[in-house]
Design a protein around this motif. Structure first.
Motif, mmCIF file in Angstrom:
data_model
loop_
_atom_site.group_PDB
_atom_site.id
_atom_site.type_symbol
_atom_site.label_atom_id
_atom_site.label_comp_id
_atom_site.label_asym_id
_atom_site.label_seq_id
_atom_site.Cartn_x
_atom_site.Cartn_y
_atom_site.Cartn_z
ATOM 1 N N TYR A 1 0.817 -1.211 0.000
ATOM 2 C CA TYR A 1 0.000 0.000 0.000
ATOM 3 C C TYR A 1 0.849 1.258 0.000
ATOM 4 N N THR A 2 0.250 2.322 -0.515
ATOM 5 C CA THR A 2 0.875 3.646 -0.501
ATOM 6 C C THR A 2 0.026 4.500 0.446
ATOM 7 N N ASP A 3 0.109 5.817 0.317
ATOM 8 C CA ASP A 3 -0.687 6.701 1.184
ATOM 9 C C ASP A 3 -2.191 6.538 0.941
ATOM 10 N N ASP A 4 -2.560 6.285 -0.305
ATOM 11 C CA ASP A 4 -4.001 6.255 -0.595
ATOM 12 C C ASP A 4 -4.424 5.124 -1.533
ATOM 13 N N GLU A 5 -3.588 4.107 -1.653
ATOM 14 C CA GLU A 5 -3.940 2.975 -2.515
ATOM 15 C C GLU A 5 -3.558 1.666 -1.832
ATOM 16 N N ILE A 6 -4.334 0.632 -2.129
ATOM 17 C CA ILE A 6 -3.953 -0.716 -1.691
ATOM 18 C C ILE A 6 -3.812 -1.555 -2.956
ATOM 19 N N ILE A 7 -2.668 -2.215 -3.082
ATOM 20 C CA ILE A 7 -2.377 -2.977 -4.301
ATOM 21 C C ILE A 7 -2.376 -4.457 -3.923
ATOM 22 N N VAL A 8 -3.293 -5.200 -4.524
ATOM 23 C CA VAL A 8 -3.460 -6.619 -4.180
ATOM 24 C C VAL A 8 -3.058 -7.467 -5.377
ATOM 25 N N ASP A 9 -2.213 -8.458 -5.124
ATOM 26 C CA ASP A 9 -1.933 -9.441 -6.178
ATOM 27 C C ASP A 9 -2.046 -10.833 -5.556
ATOM 28 N N ALA A 10 -3.204 -11.453 -5.781
ATOM 29 C CA ALA A 10 -3.434 -12.782 -5.196
ATOM 30 C C ALA A 10 -3.260 -13.869 -6.244
ATOM 31 N N THR A 11 -2.773 -13.478 -7.435
ATOM 32 C CA THR A 11 -2.725 -14.452 -8.543
ATOM 33 C C THR A 11 -1.723 -15.574 -8.290
ATOM 34 N N HIS A 12 -0.695 -15.292 -7.450
ATOM 35 C CA HIS A 12 0.308 -16.338 -7.204
ATOM 36 C C HIS A 12 0.068 -17.069 -5.881
#
Ligand code: EPU
Length: 421
Positions: free
Chosen positions: A277-288
């Motif tokens: 995550y950054t200040d205002d984003e959550i980055i999800v990668d569940a593909t692996h």
């Protein structure tokens, strides 16, 4: 005409979604704004049907509320001290008008509030606070009749037996309009409380300690309506976080305060989902994520894991490898959704305030009915990870709390369709 949502099990879920303003915040900010005089504007409001109910309640009080997209303008002066059950019965947050009317007039007649049927939801802590400020409470014919023995109020020191969100908000209203300072102990620490305190401070109160267990509240001589922007909806963001994790998708959740979701981010990361995550984003990668560990999670008051995400944790747990336990210490009976998940083939063991699930399990699509906001959303999530098509009834609950959800699903390459019957 009833609406239903059709969704088939999806693979290849990816994209970006932007989160709207917080439902639970705006439902406290609107009553809070009513305490002031003049014209007030709330920006970044979600477009949801719970706000329609609020608008009607304000009309009954002789206030005007103009909704223009994500902006709400409140003007006028409260004239009535009594509300009818028609709209109060639609939302739980209508109990905040007890605090509003008591702050304005020292008297209130408000029917018991409605809202989600997620177990017993008493108001004893609200009544306890009123009592400490010298207000008597009598329940008669479905109405809560409150009367102050002395008005305006003197500031008080009040300890809450449990950090109830709504009771903390009512205490903030009354203490902000008293004649001397108050201290309220063991209050709710939710981000929505912090948001409300920021707005009440702009309006003229002086509240410190929001986000901690103790609030110090110096009243305002006069509260004036102001302009305020609602915080992002951490629970909408959390819905997408669990959705992307459960379906093993990849996406960016934008316009969030990741700190508000640290409990959920930690639980999912520890299970093996790649989350940054950054200040205002959550980055999800569940593909692996292949061998996802089971959960052991208990819903608690903030900063604990939110009860409003608890049903989604169960849906996610069905995809984990091993025995998960999901417990709710806030709304202990909030497990009504399990009956519908069982219809999709879920095997689980539910005892009082917890459910255990041995995963992974394959769910299959079927006809499902949502009876409250988060239950309905949990069924949509389950439909998205299941094999085959699901038809979800009770979709009006989705509109109560989620702005533009179907379009946001398509932003994640998920194709859901609304049908009428
Ligand atoms: N409680 C009491 N006595 C009271 C008040 C509360 O025993 O006088 C108990 C409740 O029965 C419940 C627990 O305390 O078991 C928590 O209740 P709280 O008062 O904190 O909840 P609320 O103010 O009624 C808000 C949210 C809910 C969310 C809870 C807990 C709004 C409009 N609603 O309700 O949101 O679950 O806090 O975080 O802000 C939702 O969004 O789906 C939802 C239900």
């Amino acid at each position: 005409m009833d609406k239903k949502l059709r969704v088939a099990g999806q693979s290849d879920v990816y994209g970006e979604v932007r989160v709207n303003g917080s439902k639970n915040s705006i439902l406290a900010l609107i009553p809070g704004m009513c305490l002031g005089e003049g014209s007030g504007i709330i920006k970044n409001s979600p477009v949801i049907s719970d706000i329609d109910a609020m608008r009607e309640i304000l009309r009954e009080l002789n206030l005007e509320i103009h909704v223009n997209g994500d902006e709400i303008n409140i003007v006028g002066e409260i004239k009535n001290r009594k509300l009818s059950p028609k709209y109060v019965s639609r939302i739980r947050a209508s109990n905040l008008f007890l605090g509003v009317l008591l702050s304005k007039f020292g008297k209130a007649e408000v029917p018991f509030s409605g809202g989600d049927r997620i177990g017993d939801r008493p108001l004893d802590i609200h009544f306890y606070i009123f009592n400490k400020f010298g207000i008597t409470t009598e329940v008669k014919d479905g109405y809560i009749n409150c009367q102050a023995s002395q008005f305006p109020y003197e500031g008080q020191k009040v300890y809450l037996r449990y950090p109830s969100v709504g009771a903390t908000e009512n205490a903030m209203f009354i203490a902000s309009t008293a004649t001397t300072p108050s201290t309220i102990y063991n209050v709710a620490m939710e981000p929505e409380i912090v948001d409300l305190s920021i707005m009440l401070n702009k309006m003229g109160a002086s509240i410190s300690g929001a986000g901690t267990p103790v609030l110090h509240i110096k009243p305002a001589e006069k509260l004036m309506r102001v302009e305020h922007e609602v915080i992002p909806d951490r629970l909408e963001a959390g819905t997408f976080l669990f959705l992307l994790s459960a379906v093993r998708g990849k996406g960016i959740i934008k316009n969030v305060v990741p700190e508000h979701l640290l409990s959920a981010i930690t639980i999912l990361s520890d299970a093996g989902i790649d989350i940054k995550y950054t200040d205002d984003e959550i980055i999800v990668d569940a593909t692996h994520a292949i061998n996802v560990s089971p959960l052991n999670v208990t819903a608690l008051p903030y900063p604990g894991f939110p009860t409003d995400l608890q049903p989604f944790a169960t849906v996610f747990a069905s995809t984990c490898n091993g025995q998960s336990i999901v417990m709710d210490s806030v709304h202990r009976e909030r497990f009504g959704y399990l009956n519908e998940l069982r219809r999709m083939g879920l095997i689980c063991d539910h005892k009082y305030d917890q459910v255990s699930i041995l995963g992974p399990q394959n769910l299959t699509g079927t006809d499902l009915t949502g009876l409250d906001i988060r239950m309905t959303m949990a069924l949509i999530l389950a439909g998205i990870i299941a094999k085959g098509e699901s038809t979800i009834y009770g979709i009006e609950h989705m509109y109560r709390g989620y702005d533009n959800f179907i379009n946001k699903l398509s932003d994640l390459n998920i194709h859901a369709k609304i049908d009428f019957e």
